[in-house]
Scaffold this motif. Structure first.
Motif, PDB file in Angstrom:
ATOM      1  N   LYS A  47       0.833  -1.193   0.000  1.00  0.00           N
ATOM      2  CA  LYS A  47       0.000   0.000   0.000  1.00  0.00           C
ATOM      3  C   LYS A  47       0.875   1.254   0.000  1.00  0.00           C
ATOM      4  O   LYS A  47       1.753   1.408  -0.814  1.00  0.00           O
ATOM      5  CB  LYS A  47      -0.972  -0.043   1.176  1.00  0.00           C
ATOM      6  CG  LYS A  47      -1.903  -1.248   1.142  1.00  0.00           C
ATOM      7  CD  LYS A  47      -2.853  -1.287   2.327  1.00  0.00           C
ATOM      8  CE  LYS A  47      -3.751  -2.518   2.251  1.00  0.00           C
ATOM      9  NZ  LYS A  47      -4.672  -2.611   3.399  1.00  0.00           N
ATOM     10  N   GLN A  48       0.613   2.163   0.949  1.00  0.00           N
ATOM     11  CA  GLN A  48       1.379   3.403   1.012  1.00  0.00           C
ATOM     12  C   GLN A  48       2.568   3.312   1.963  1.00  0.00           C
ATOM     13  O   GLN A  48       3.292   4.302   2.133  1.00  0.00           O
ATOM     14  CB  GLN A  48       0.475   4.565   1.462  1.00  0.00           C
ATOM     15  CG  GLN A  48      -0.612   4.923   0.471  1.00  0.00           C
ATOM     16  CD  GLN A  48      -0.061   5.398  -0.860  1.00  0.00           C
ATOM     17  OE1 GLN A  48      -0.230   4.739  -1.882  1.00  0.00           O
ATOM     18  NE2 GLN A  48       0.630   6.518  -0.848  1.00  0.00           N
ATOM     19  N   GLU A  49       2.773   2.146   2.574  1.00  0.00           N
ATOM     20  CA  GLU A  49       3.790   2.062   3.621  1.00  0.00           C
ATOM     21  C   GLU A  49       5.206   1.871   3.077  1.00  0.00           C
ATOM     22  O   GLU A  49       6.130   2.570   3.472  1.00  0.00           O
ATOM     23  CB  GLU A  49       3.442   0.939   4.588  1.00  0.00           C
ATOM     24  CG  GLU A  49       2.144   1.188   5.356  1.00  0.00           C
ATOM     25  CD  GLU A  49       1.807   0.040   6.279  1.00  0.00           C
ATOM     26  OE1 GLU A  49       2.680  -0.837   6.488  1.00  0.00           O
ATOM     27  OE2 GLU A  49       0.683   0.000   6.792  1.00  0.00           O
ATOM     28  N   TYR A  50       5.386   0.888   2.191  1.00  0.00           N
ATOM     29  CA  TYR A  50       6.747   0.641   1.705  1.00  0.00           C
ATOM     30  C   TYR A  50       6.725  -0.169   0.423  1.00  0.00           C
ATOM     31  O   TYR A  50       5.738  -0.831   0.094  1.00  0.00           O
ATOM     32  CB  TYR A  50       7.571  -0.112   2.764  1.00  0.00           C
ATOM     33  CG  TYR A  50       7.022  -1.461   3.148  1.00  0.00           C
ATOM     34  CD1 TYR A  50       7.279  -2.604   2.383  1.00  0.00           C
ATOM     35  CD2 TYR A  50       6.251  -1.612   4.300  1.00  0.00           C
ATOM     36  CE1 TYR A  50       6.784  -3.841   2.742  1.00  0.00           C
ATOM     37  CE2 TYR A  50       5.749  -2.853   4.670  1.00  0.00           C
ATOM     38  CZ  TYR A  50       6.027  -3.962   3.893  1.00  0.00           C
ATOM     39  OH  TYR A  50       5.538  -5.188   4.250  1.00  0.00           O
ATOM     40  N   TRP A  51       7.854  -0.120  -0.295  1.00  0.00           N
ATOM     41  CA  TRP A  51       8.140  -1.004  -1.416  1.00  0.00           C
ATOM     42  C   TRP A  51       9.419  -1.753  -1.087  1.00  0.00           C
ATOM     43  O   TRP A  51      10.395  -1.158  -0.593  1.00  0.00           O
ATOM     44  CB  TRP A  51       8.336  -0.221  -2.709  1.00  0.00           C
ATOM     45  CG  TRP A  51       7.072   0.290  -3.330  1.00  0.00           C
ATOM     46  CD1 TRP A  51       5.806   0.229  -2.829  1.00  0.00           C
ATOM     47  CD2 TRP A  51       6.971   0.971  -4.588  1.00  0.00           C
ATOM     48  NE1 TRP A  51       4.913   0.810  -3.687  1.00  0.00           N
ATOM     49  CE2 TRP A  51       5.595   1.284  -4.780  1.00  0.00           C
ATOM     50  CE3 TRP A  51       7.890   1.350  -5.560  1.00  0.00           C
ATOM     51  CZ2 TRP A  51       5.132   1.959  -5.910  1.00  0.00           C
ATOM     52  CZ3 TRP A  51       7.432   2.017  -6.680  1.00  0.00           C
ATOM     53  CH2 TRP A  51       6.067   2.313  -6.850  1.00  0.00           C
ATOM     54  N   LEU A  52       9.448  -3.050  -1.388  1.00  0.00           N
ATOM     55  CA  LEU A  52      10.648  -3.863  -1.274  1.00  0.00           C
ATOM     56  C   LEU A  52      11.073  -4.259  -2.685  1.00  0.00           C
ATOM     57  O   LEU A  52      10.327  -4.928  -3.398  1.00  0.00           O
ATOM     58  CB  LEU A  52      10.374  -5.116  -0.433  1.00  0.00           C
ATOM     59  CG  LEU A  52       9.791  -4.888   0.970  1.00  0.00           C
ATOM     60  CD1 LEU A  52       9.560  -6.221   1.664  1.00  0.00           C
ATOM     61  CD2 LEU A  52      10.689  -3.994   1.802  1.00  0.00           C
ATOM     62  N   GLY A  60      15.875   1.291 -15.216  1.00  0.00           N
ATOM     63  CA  GLY A  60      14.756   0.685 -14.496  1.00  0.00           C
ATOM     64  C   GLY A  60      14.612   1.231 -13.090  1.00  0.00           C
ATOM     65  O   GLY A  60      13.501   1.493 -12.619  1.00  0.00           O
ATOM     66  N   LEU A  61      15.737   1.444 -12.414  1.00  0.00           N
ATOM     67  CA  LEU A  61      15.705   2.017 -11.065  1.00  0.00           C
ATOM     68  C   LEU A  61      15.146   3.434 -11.075  1.00  0.00           C
ATOM     69  O   LEU A  61      14.374   3.818 -10.197  1.00  0.00           O
ATOM     70  CB  LEU A  61      17.117   2.033 -10.476  1.00  0.00           C
ATOM     71  CG  LEU A  61      17.603   0.771  -9.773  1.00  0.00           C
ATOM     72  CD1 LEU A  61      19.064   0.925  -9.380  1.00  0.00           C
ATOM     73  CD2 LEU A  61      16.766   0.495  -8.534  1.00  0.00           C
ATOM     74  N   ALA A  62      15.550   4.203 -12.063  1.00  0.00           N
ATOM     75  CA  ALA A  62      15.061   5.584 -12.155  1.00  0.00           C
ATOM     76  C   ALA A  62      13.547   5.609 -12.330  1.00  0.00           C
ATOM     77  O   ALA A  62      12.853   6.443 -11.726  1.00  0.00           O
ATOM     78  CB  ALA A  62      15.754   6.298 -13.317  1.00  0.00           C
ATOM     79  N   ASP A  63      13.022   4.685 -13.134  1.00  0.00           N
ATOM     80  CA  ASP A  63      11.570   4.606 -13.328  1.00  0.00           C
ATOM     81  C   ASP A  63      10.866   4.224 -12.019  1.00  0.00           C
ATOM     82  O   ASP A  63       9.818   4.798 -11.681  1.00  0.00           O
ATOM     83  CB  ASP A  63      11.233   3.577 -14.414  1.00  0.00           C
ATOM     84  CG  ASP A  63      11.611   4.063 -15.807  1.00  0.00           C
ATOM     85  OD1 ASP A  63      11.837   5.276 -15.976  1.00  0.00           O
ATOM     86  OD2 ASP A  63      11.670   3.207 -16.718  1.00  0.00           O
ATOM     87  N   ILE A  64      11.436   3.250 -11.297  1.00  0.00           N
ATOM     88  CA  ILE A  64      10.852   2.830 -10.025  1.00  0.00           C
ATOM     89  C   ILE A  64      10.864   3.982  -9.029  1.00  0.00           C
ATOM     90  O   ILE A  64       9.866   4.249  -8.350  1.00  0.00           O
ATOM     91  CB  ILE A  64      11.617   1.611  -9.459  1.00  0.00           C
ATOM     92  CG1 ILE A  64      11.373   0.374 -10.329  1.00  0.00           C
ATOM     93  CG2 ILE A  64      11.203   1.333  -8.007  1.00  0.00           C
ATOM     94  CD1 ILE A  64      12.279  -0.793 -10.000  1.00  0.00           C
TER      95      ILE A  64
END
Length: 236
Positions: free
Chosen positions: A10-15, A32-36
């Motif tokens: 959700k809004q908490e984190y991305w792994l 790819g990292l820049a897009d993420i």
């Protein structure tokens, strides 16, 4: 081309975990990292945790990531696991013999005193993320182990996202009073057997480079060093 596996809570984190591919250039990974990172910023997610080759460290530090630590990855095929006669029994949370709260308490106990340097999430957040990351039948993946009738540890075997047969342990741990007695290696070996229930053909495990005890468990159970990555984090 899948260059990264991403778990979104959700809004908490991305792994975010880099997928090693020999035909992917450094430039493509950075793109790819820049897009993420752009999407993460736009959606105002709380934080982003990244596992990636340390060759990208300068670029990441320029983007305001900070380094947490480094991890090593070990792997093992599961078709030739040795037979065991360990006096350890295990049950899944789905069997209904333990409730979710008790499992959370056991989880918290097992992760106390960890040698891993990554910041621990509150246990309530960890439990809430299990369904998000493992699906609606997440309790089938949550195992606890008993030795002579007493709680010995837990493990959470599952198939890695984006793969069909890569076995992982969402978490693996031993209660403090049984550490240093070989129980960890026994639970780890049984956990690799459990991975076959979920149709894994090989196992990948990771730990902090400074976690000598876990590295010994990997090596004792026939796992081979596969990779080393840095852990980086950025907070909105």
């Amino acid at each position: 081309m899948n260059k990264f596996n991403i778990i979104k809570n959700k809004q908490e984190y991305w792994l975010v975990d880099q997928v090693r591919k020999g035909d992917v250039s450094t430039e493509l990974y950075i793109h790819g990292l820049a897009d993420i990172l752009e999407e993460w910023t736009r959606l105002e997610i709380g934080y982003l945790s990244l596992l990636i080759d340390e060759q990208f460290e300068s670029w990441l530090l320029e983007k305001k990531f900070h380094k947490i630590s480094s991890i090593v990855e070990y792997t093992r095929k599961l078709n030739d696991l040795p037979l065991t006669n360990d006096q350890i029994v295990c049950y899944s949370l789905a069997e209904g013999l333990m409730d979710d709260q008790k499992y959370a308490e056991l989880y918290e106990l097992c992760r106390s005193g960890s040698a891993n340097k990554n910041t621990k999430q509150p246990i309530a957040q960890v439990m809430s993320s299990l369904e998000n990351e493992l699906g609606p039948e997440w309790r089938k993946h949550c195992y606890y182990f008993l030795k002579d009738g007493a709680f010995a540890g837990i493990s959470i075997p599952h198939i890695e996202m984006g793969t069909e047969d890569e076995g992982r342990l969402f978490y693996f741990g031993v209660v403090p009073e049984l550490r240093g007695q070989g129980i960890g290696a026994q639970i780890h070996r049984v956990s690799m057997e459990l991975l076959k229930i979920f149709h894994a053909t090989y196992y990948v495990g990771s730990t902090d480079v400074n976690n000598a005890n876990m590295i010994k468990i990997f090596e004792k159970n026939g796992c081979q060093l596969r990779d080393k990555k840095g852990i980086y984090k950025i907070v909105r």
